[in-house]
Design an enzyme around this catalytic site. Structure first.
Site, PDB file in Angstrom:
ATOM      1  N   ASP A  20      31.979 -11.849  -9.855  1.00 26.88           N
ATOM      2  CA  ASP A  20      33.297 -11.499  -9.292  1.00 26.88           C
ATOM      3  C   ASP A  20      33.834 -12.206  -7.909  1.00 26.88           C
ATOM      4  O   ASP A  20      34.579 -11.697  -7.295  1.00 26.88           O
ATOM      5  CB  ASP A  20      33.416  -9.824  -9.077  1.00 26.88           C
ATOM      6  CG  ASP A  20      32.864  -9.189 -10.223  1.00 26.88           C
ATOM      7  OD1 ASP A  20      33.393  -9.406 -11.403  1.00 26.88           O
ATOM      8  OD2 ASP A  20      32.138  -8.339 -10.156  1.00 26.88           O
ATOM      9  N   LYS A  44      35.509 -17.073  -9.726  1.00 28.91           N
ATOM     10  CA  LYS A  44      35.360 -18.395 -10.256  1.00 28.91           C
ATOM     11  C   LYS A  44      36.322 -18.815 -11.054  1.00 28.91           C
ATOM     12  O   LYS A  44      36.765 -19.788 -11.308  1.00 28.91           O
ATOM     13  CB  LYS A  44      34.127 -18.336 -11.131  1.00 28.91           C
ATOM     14  CG  LYS A  44      32.679 -18.027 -10.234  1.00 28.91           C
ATOM     15  CD  LYS A  44      31.239 -17.683 -11.012  1.00 28.91           C
ATOM     16  CE  LYS A  44      31.550 -16.507 -11.946  1.00 28.91           C
ATOM     17  NZ  LYS A  44      31.346 -15.234 -11.244  1.00 28.91           N
ATOM     18  N   GLY A 104      34.900 -10.995 -16.512  1.00 29.73           N
ATOM     19  CA  GLY A 104      36.211 -11.053 -16.505  1.00 29.73           C
ATOM     20  C   GLY A 104      36.561 -11.830 -15.608  1.00 29.73           C
ATOM     21  O   GLY A 104      36.474 -11.867 -14.268  1.00 29.73           O
ATOM     22  N   HIS A 105      37.547 -12.719 -16.040  1.00 23.23           N
ATOM     23  CA  HIS A 105      37.947 -13.955 -15.052  1.00 23.23           C
ATOM     24  C   HIS A 105      39.474 -13.774 -14.943  1.00 23.23           C
ATOM     25  O   HIS A 105      40.271 -13.741 -15.812  1.00 23.23           O
ATOM     26  CB  HIS A 105      37.684 -15.366 -15.560  1.00 23.23           C
ATOM     27  CG  HIS A 105      36.202 -15.690 -15.415  1.00 23.23           C
ATOM     28  ND1 HIS A 105      35.718 -16.616 -15.945  1.00 23.23           N
ATOM     29  CD2 HIS A 105      35.078 -14.827 -14.622  1.00 23.23           C
ATOM     30  CE1 HIS A 105      34.092 -16.715 -15.630  1.00 23.23           C
ATOM     31  NE2 HIS A 105      33.999 -15.591 -15.060  1.00 23.23           N
ATOM     32  N   GLN A 155      29.195 -14.449 -14.179  1.00 20.81           N
ATOM     33  CA  GLN A 155      28.223 -13.485 -13.212  1.00 20.81           C
ATOM     34  C   GLN A 155      27.926 -14.263 -12.081  1.00 20.81           C
ATOM     35  O   GLN A 155      28.753 -15.107 -11.744  1.00 20.81           O
ATOM     36  CB  GLN A 155      26.909 -13.024 -14.071  1.00 20.81           C
ATOM     37  CG  GLN A 155      27.536 -11.803 -15.220  1.00 20.81           C
ATOM     38  CD  GLN A 155      27.988 -12.249 -16.556  1.00 20.81           C
ATOM     39  OE1 GLN A 155      27.209 -13.564 -17.112  1.00 20.81           O
ATOM     40  NE2 GLN A 155      28.880 -12.129 -17.057  1.00 20.81           N
TER      41      GLN A 155
HETATM   42  P1  IMP Z   1      25.328  -6.559 -18.560  1.00 20.11           P
HETATM   43  O1  IMP Z   1      25.359  -8.022 -18.234  1.00 20.11           O
HETATM   44  O2  IMP Z   1      26.497  -6.135 -19.417  1.00 20.11           O
HETATM   45  O3  IMP Z   1      23.949  -6.542 -19.338  1.00 20.11           O
HETATM   46  O4  IMP Z   1      25.134  -5.923 -17.299  1.00 20.11           O
HETATM   47  C1  IMP Z   1      24.079  -5.955 -16.191  1.00 20.11           C
HETATM   48  C2  IMP Z   1      24.547  -5.912 -14.694  1.00 20.11           C
HETATM   49  O5  IMP Z   1      25.176  -7.146 -14.696  1.00 20.11           O
HETATM   50  C3  IMP Z   1      25.287  -4.958 -14.552  1.00 20.11           C
HETATM   51  O6  IMP Z   1      24.925  -4.670 -13.246  1.00 20.11           O
HETATM   52  C4  IMP Z   1      26.692  -5.230 -14.592  1.00 20.11           C
HETATM   53  O7  IMP Z   1      27.477  -4.525 -13.767  1.00 20.11           O
HETATM   54  C5  IMP Z   1      26.537  -6.599 -14.166  1.00 20.11           C
HETATM   55  N1  IMP Z   1      27.504  -7.711 -14.494  1.00 20.11           N
HETATM   56  C6  IMP Z   1      27.596  -8.249 -15.484  1.00 20.11           C
HETATM   57  N2  IMP Z   1      28.573  -8.873 -15.852  1.00 20.11           N
HETATM   58  C7  IMP Z   1      29.212  -9.082 -14.687  1.00 20.11           C
HETATM   59  C8  IMP Z   1      30.406  -9.666 -13.998  1.00 20.11           C
HETATM   60  O8  IMP Z   1      31.001 -10.520 -14.818  1.00 20.11           O
HETATM   61  N3  IMP Z   1      30.699  -9.469 -12.686  1.00 20.11           N
HETATM   62  C9  IMP Z   1      29.865  -8.588 -12.105  1.00 20.11           C
HETATM   63  N4  IMP Z   1      28.939  -7.933 -12.590  1.00 20.11           N
HETATM   64  C10 IMP Z   1      28.568  -8.218 -13.720  1.00 20.11           C
END
Ligand code: IMP
Length: 427
Positions: free
Chosen positions: A13, A16, A40-41, A222
């Site tokens: 977040d 990017k 989410g971009h 991420q």
């Molecule tokens: P998952 O990717 O849904 O398996 O989540 C694993 C961890 O990564 C969790 O703490 C999510 O909140 C975090 N996470 C996954 N995608 C994002 C992102 O795009 N931005 C911020 N945190 C993320």
């Protein structure tokens, strides 16, 4: 060829999407290389706001080739909804190609993600989109790839092989009713038919572009501290979100990659569970959340907010081989009397200068702060170059550069495309 890998330098977040959108203006190709619709971009173009989850941010320019690489996990329903919504807003998606090697998030992955998370004592706070279970299947060699999804007979035979074990798990461990083969086929085949024209050998496309000297952006999702290997394990996502993931997830040799731009906020945020030493659970944190509109693009969850962690950023610099940093959301710190930067961690009476590998150690760390003067009267929002910034904001930037040893080549002071200035060439 000139390429740049755009990587999140914190916990995701970082903005990017906006940076990719800006740099895409000068690029020929944008390749997304890992993650899925957990990302989410947000990109703001004039009065329009676009929220992208899977499609590279370069799609907003009609002449850029956009690729969803093999390292991405794709939920077909989500991808089609995203394509439809872009088309409905007059954005052409003709230049998008999807790797036949990318893995498919199946309906049982979403269900398993939610059931596993619910049964976990120490929550990760996953997005519940099926990301982890899909990558698990990829590594276990029981995944379904896009190239198989779009071949009905192949899909059927793969599912006949895979589904019984999934149902044993769902029914035996979680008392879920499981999935019937026919139901999955009926759901997936119409989606697959719509996606098929976009599916191909993107490894060939990317390497052709490399050979032709094209300008390529590799867009990460991420952030480094959520990377499966280098992040705050086990509170991480399931893919290689750091720069190394670009070679694997796009199918391009490491010898062809040169620049790595780390995107970092002027402070820190984290969504979901896991250690976050500089987290502010007070009015200051709330103020950052409100000013930065720190609510998740994908899940809407309020993000945890805190001061910039320069120790973590330095680690991120090392792991990614950053050649430059983009500092985003600097304007959120406008109005603060003082600003703090974490320059070490106190752990069991000692001061650590490096980020520890173990999440439980990081969880017990107390930040050692350097307090710098803020710019309570000044505003960064209108700045169009470094010298326009309040002098204290300039000092803040210089401090980060000195601490990490990486130049801040781009600064963002608001959501609009023009609220950004570049200090050195990137692509
Ligand atoms: P998952 O990717 O849904 O398996 O989540 C694993 C961890 O990564 C969790 O703490 C999510 O909140 C975090 N996470 C996954 N995608 C994002 C992102 O795009 N931005 C911020 N945190 C993320």
């Amino acid at each position: 060829m000139s390429s740049v890998i755009i990587v999140g330098a914190q916990w995701g977040d970082e903005g990017k999407g906006k940076i990719t959108d800006l740099l895409a203006r000068d690029a020929d190709m944008v390749v997304r290389y890992q993650g899925g619709n957990n990302a989410g971009h947000t990109v703001v173009v004039g009065s329009d706001t676009f929220k992208l989850h899977l499609i590279p941010s370069g799609i907003l320019y009609a002449d850029k080739q956009c690729i969803i690489g093999n390292g991405v996990v794709i939920d077909p329903e989500v991808l089609l909804a995203e394509l439809d919504s872009l088309r409905a807003r007059g954005i052409s998606v003709d230049n998008l190609r999807i790797s036949e090697r990318a893995h498919v998030i199946m309906p049982y992955h979403r269900v398993l993600d939610q059931l596993e998370e619910a049964s976990r004592e120490a929550k990760i706070g996953t997005t519940g989109r099926g990301i982890g279970p899909c990558y698990v299947d990829k590594v276990a060699r029981t995944g379904i790839r896009i190239g198989e999804l779009v071949e009905p007979e192949l899909l059927k035979s793969r599912l006949q092989e895979i589904l019984p074990a999934k149902n044993r798990l769902l029914r035996g461990v979680y008392q879920h009713e499981g999935f019937a083969l026919e139901h999955i086929l009926n759901t997936c085949l119409p989606l697959a038919e719509r996606l098929k024209p976009l599916v191909g050998d993107t490894t060939a496309l990317v390497n052709q572009a490399v050979a032709q000297g094209a300008k390529i952006i590799f867009e990460g999702a991420q952030g480094t501290l959520l990377d499966i290997d280098h992040g705050t394990y086990p509170f991480v996502t399931s893919s290689s979100a750091s720069s190394g993931g670009a070679a694997i997830g796009a199918g391009v040799p490491v010898t062809k990659l040169n620049n790595v731009l780390g995107v970092a906020k002027a402070y820190c945020t984290r969504v979901g569970e896991g250690p976050f030493p500089t987290e502010l659970k007070d009015a200051l944190g709330e103020r950052i959340r409100e000013r930065g509109r720190e609510f998740g693009t994908t899940t809407g969850r309020p993000r945890r907010c805190g001061w910039l962690d320069a120790v973590a950023l330095k680690y991120s610099t090392e792991v990614n081989g950053l050649t430059g940093l983009a500092l985003t959301l600097l304007d959120v710190l406008d109005g603060f009397e003082t600003v703090k930067i974490c320059v070490g961690y106190k752990y069991k009476g000692k001061v650590l200068e490096r980020m520890p590998a173990q999440a439980h150690v990081l969880g017990e760390c107390i930040p050692v702060y350097r307090e710098l003067p803020g710019w309570p009267e000044g505003s960064t929002r209108q700045a169009s170059c470094f010298d326009d910034l309040p002098v204290q904001a300039q000092d803040y930037i210089k401090f980060i550069e000195d601490f990490t040893g990486v130049p801040i080549v781009l600064v963002s002071v608001g959501p609009a495309r023009n609220q950004t200035f570049q200090r050195a060439p990137i692509l």
